[in-house]
Enzyme design. Structure first.
Site, mmCIF file in Angstrom:
data_model
loop_
_atom_site.group_PDB
_atom_site.id
_atom_site.type_symbol
_atom_site.label_atom_id
_atom_site.label_comp_id
_atom_site.label_asym_id
_atom_site.label_seq_id
_atom_site.Cartn_x
_atom_site.Cartn_y
_atom_site.Cartn_z
ATOM 1 N N HIS A 390 -8.954 13.315 -2.170
ATOM 2 C CA HIS A 390 -9.275 13.395 -0.741
ATOM 3 C C HIS A 390 -8.001 13.454 0.102
ATOM 4 O O HIS A 390 -7.819 14.365 0.923
ATOM 5 C CB HIS A 390 -10.115 12.168 -0.371
ATOM 6 C CG HIS A 390 -10.551 12.117 1.055
ATOM 7 N ND1 HIS A 390 -11.831 12.424 1.451
ATOM 8 C CD2 HIS A 390 -9.885 11.772 2.186
ATOM 9 C CE1 HIS A 390 -11.939 12.275 2.770
ATOM 10 N NE2 HIS A 390 -10.763 11.880 3.229
ATOM 11 N N GLU A 391 -7.126 12.486 -0.106
ATOM 12 C CA GLU A 391 -5.928 12.411 0.740
ATOM 13 C C GLU A 391 -4.967 13.561 0.474
ATOM 14 O O GLU A 391 -4.276 14.028 1.391
ATOM 15 C CB GLU A 391 -5.227 11.059 0.560
ATOM 16 C CG GLU A 391 -6.066 9.851 0.950
ATOM 17 C CD GLU A 391 -6.595 9.904 2.377
ATOM 18 O OE1 GLU A 391 -6.021 10.626 3.223
ATOM 19 O OE2 GLU A 391 -7.610 9.230 2.654
ATOM 20 N N HIS A 394 -6.021 16.447 2.583
ATOM 21 C CA HIS A 394 -5.406 16.338 3.908
ATOM 22 C C HIS A 394 -3.954 16.796 3.860
ATOM 23 O O HIS A 394 -3.478 17.529 4.738
ATOM 24 C CB HIS A 394 -5.429 14.879 4.368
ATOM 25 C CG HIS A 394 -6.743 14.395 4.866
ATOM 26 N ND1 HIS A 394 -7.485 15.055 5.811
ATOM 27 C CD2 HIS A 394 -7.447 13.265 4.568
ATOM 28 C CE1 HIS A 394 -8.586 14.363 6.071
ATOM 29 N NE2 HIS A 394 -8.593 13.282 5.326
#
Length: 601
Positions: A390-391, A394
């Site tokens: 997820h990160e 980003h």
């Protein structure tokens, strides 16, 4: 967690920490750069009253503003990342405070910019573009400012609002100090009597445990801890609502929601459509709750039963090196160029990996110009592995936008922020499901996928509805007391989770541990982003290279177009409820498969 003991910051190996020296070699170098902002401010304020003179003056000012903004981004990243790695460290708290004072002062000193840009007529501005062709670089920026013309005040009023900016950050700052540094909780105790350190960072790991005694202990200790300060927590959240209303009223918006979404050019109907679409699909969440209750074999399902895997014997610890390799393999559909950047992040200390005493809880990515910085509190669970994916989604979104767009157009708005992160998670899940034929392991993974839907689409929409409710209360002149907040939060949990979930006193306090309620209507974008990401991941897997090309163009877009336009470019229309309905249709199909897989397990 890979270790039961929570280490001090100095005990974390350097290779598991982020490379903040890539920003500034030393604190002293940061201080020296910060000091140069005084001259920058003096230079920029000399433009006051002159921006409408001609195209060359306007271009020169905007060029300088872009340069100073880039410098401030580096300064902010250094002190804030340093503070987050140990929130107890007074040196870095002070540096953050010093930076914020300088930043607010600079913002106040240049508050003439927006009113002066608004005062330029359309005919004049078009003439500026002709006489100074370099001004085209800033056309998108100028258009975005001028679309909000009716909400811009006089130069004197704008200066006053800008000067209040630091004060407006107080509720968020107070909450951060309270929740991350000051509040402590008794250890959680498992069924054998063993004590487990309980922090915001370890709470979810405890809740994922197959030991129900440990889960209940952690749950009660955490929420009773917040409950001991419920009036303080309510007062801080009330202050946050009041400051949002002040700025919304000052700028003549009909509500704080309108003010928040106008900043990113997202129609408010997208927010309310999300809540409506989810309400129409609550039967699927109720079905999920019934299935969880059945598979856990409990007479009553409590909120401390909501995170534990339904097939605990399949659960295993995942070392960080293995997690990185799995994520790398999982995003293969996005191509070799994407994975080369991902590998660069893994090998060059973009990530602060493990929890330490005083470290900020949770996880995030900060898109610095040198390269992104990712904060994790990696605990070795499957959820931690997905958080890494997820990160880094980003991070690569930031990296591609920063390397494609001019600095002034590189910062993507929050509405699209959760798309890249969740698309990575969806691709990782599809990869893991494609690797296994074992019924138990497949059911374990589908359980995690279902929990992603529950936690991101349903739960974040519930948060968004809570934020909308309290925003409307503040708008009607009400004060948010602890009793009011607990009552409203309890009602929403009962509505969303349905009759098979016990809605107890502890869950009514959960609002006090959610930092996102200080992010100004941020959370709905997790749900819209998740819906868009599910649509995009399926498009990528089905269509291959053409879909990847469109998706990477979206990731490289920064804020060069409106967020709705950027997503349409990638093939998703978020003004329609269709992506949300399609995502929840997949949730329903996954429930079917989970029920079939677990019949004989």
């Amino acid at each position: 967690m890979e270790e039961n003991k929570i280490r001090q910051r100095h005990e974390i190996p350097v290779e598991d920490t982020w490379a903040l020296e890539d920003l500034y070699a030393t604190d002293a170098a940061w201080e020296e750069t910060l000091a140069t902002l005084a001259e920058d401010q003096k230079e920029m304020t000399a433009f006051a009253g002159k921006l409408g003179t001609n195209g060359q003056v306007l271009y020169t000012y905007l060029e300088r503003m872009e340069q100073v903004s880039a410098k401030m981004g580096l300064l902010a990243n250094y002190c804030m990342r340093k503070s987050d790695q140990d929130t107890r460290n007074g040196t870095y708290q002070a540096m953050v405070g010093k930076y914020m004072s300088v930043a607010v002062g600079l913002h106040a000193a240049t508050s003439f910019e927006t009113p002066e840009i608004m005062a330029i007529t359309d005919e004049q501005l078009e003439g500026f573009y002709v006489s100074e062709p370099r001004l085209e670089r800033y056309r998108r920026y100028l258009n975005d400012q001028r679309r909000r013309r009716e909400h811009i005040l006089s130069p004197e009023e704008e200066k006053l609002l800008a000067a209040a900016g630091e004060m407006a950050q107080s509720p968020d700052n107070i909450y951060g100090a309270f929740a991350d540094a000051d509040i402590t909780f008794p250890d959680a105790v498992d069924s054998t009597g063993k004590h487990h350190p309980l922090t915001q960072g370890t709470f979810i790991a405890c809740e994922e445990s197959p030991d129900r005694v440990l889960r209940k202990s952690a749950y009660e200790n955490l929420y009773h801890g917040f409950g001991s300060y419920k009036n303080t927590a309510a007062a801080v959240l009330n202050a946050q609502g009041k400051q949002l209303k002040f700025f919304s009223d000052a700028r003549k918006y009909p509500s704080t929601l309108d003010a928040a979404l106008d900043r990113t050019n997202v129609p408010t109907a997208v927010y309310t459509n999300l809540i409506d679409a989810v309400h129409q699909n609550l039967d699927k969440l109720h079905r999920y709750v019934r299935l969880r209750k059945k598979l856990l074999g409990v007479d009553e399902l409590h909120f401390y039963d909501i995170y534990t895997p339904l097939l605990a014997d399949v659960d295993r610890k995942i070392p960080f090196e293995q997690a990185k390799q799995t994520v790398y393999e999982g995003v293969a559909p996005l191509g070799d160029d994407y994975r080369a950047i991902l590998r660069q992040g893994f090998e060059n200390r973009w990530i602060d990996v493990y929890e330490n005493v005083g470290k900020r809880g949770g996880a995030y990515s900060a898109g610095a110009a040198v390269h992104p910085y990712v904060l994790l509190n990696y605990s070795g669970t499957l959820d931690s592995q997905f958080t890494l994916a997820h990160e880094m989604g980003h991070a690569l979104h930031s990296y591609l936008s920063n390397h494609t767009q001019n600095p002034i157009d590189a910062g993507y708005v929050i509405f699209v922020a959760e798309v890249a992160s969740t698309c990575n998670e969806a691709l990782l899940m599809e990869y893991l499901l494609g690797k296994t034929t074992d019924k138990k392991e497949r059911a374990y993974l589908i359980n995690h996928f279902l929990d992603q839907f529950k936690g991101t689409l349903y739960r974040q929409t519930m948060f968004a509805e809570f934020e909308l409710i309290i925003g409307r209360m503040i708008g009607a002149g009400k004060t948010l007391t602890a009793d009011i907040l607990c009552e409203e939060y309890r009602k929403l949990n009962a509505l969303y989770y349905g009759p098979d979930m016990v809605v107890d006193d502890e869950i009514a306090m959960e609002w006090a541990r959610i930092p996102h309620f200080y992010y100004n209507y941020y959370v709905f974008q997790y749900a819209t982003g998740y819906s868009a990401a599910i649509a995009l991941s399926r498009k990528i897997l089905a269509e291959g290279e053409s879909a990847v090309r469109d998706y990477l163009e979206f990731l490289s877009g920064g804020c060069s177009r409106s967020p709705i336009e950027l997503l349409k470019l990638a093939g998703v229309d978020m003004t329609s409820p269709e992506p949300i309905n399609q995502a929840l249709k997949l949730f329903d199909e996954l429930l079917d498969e989970m029920e079939n897989l677990t019949k004989d397990i």
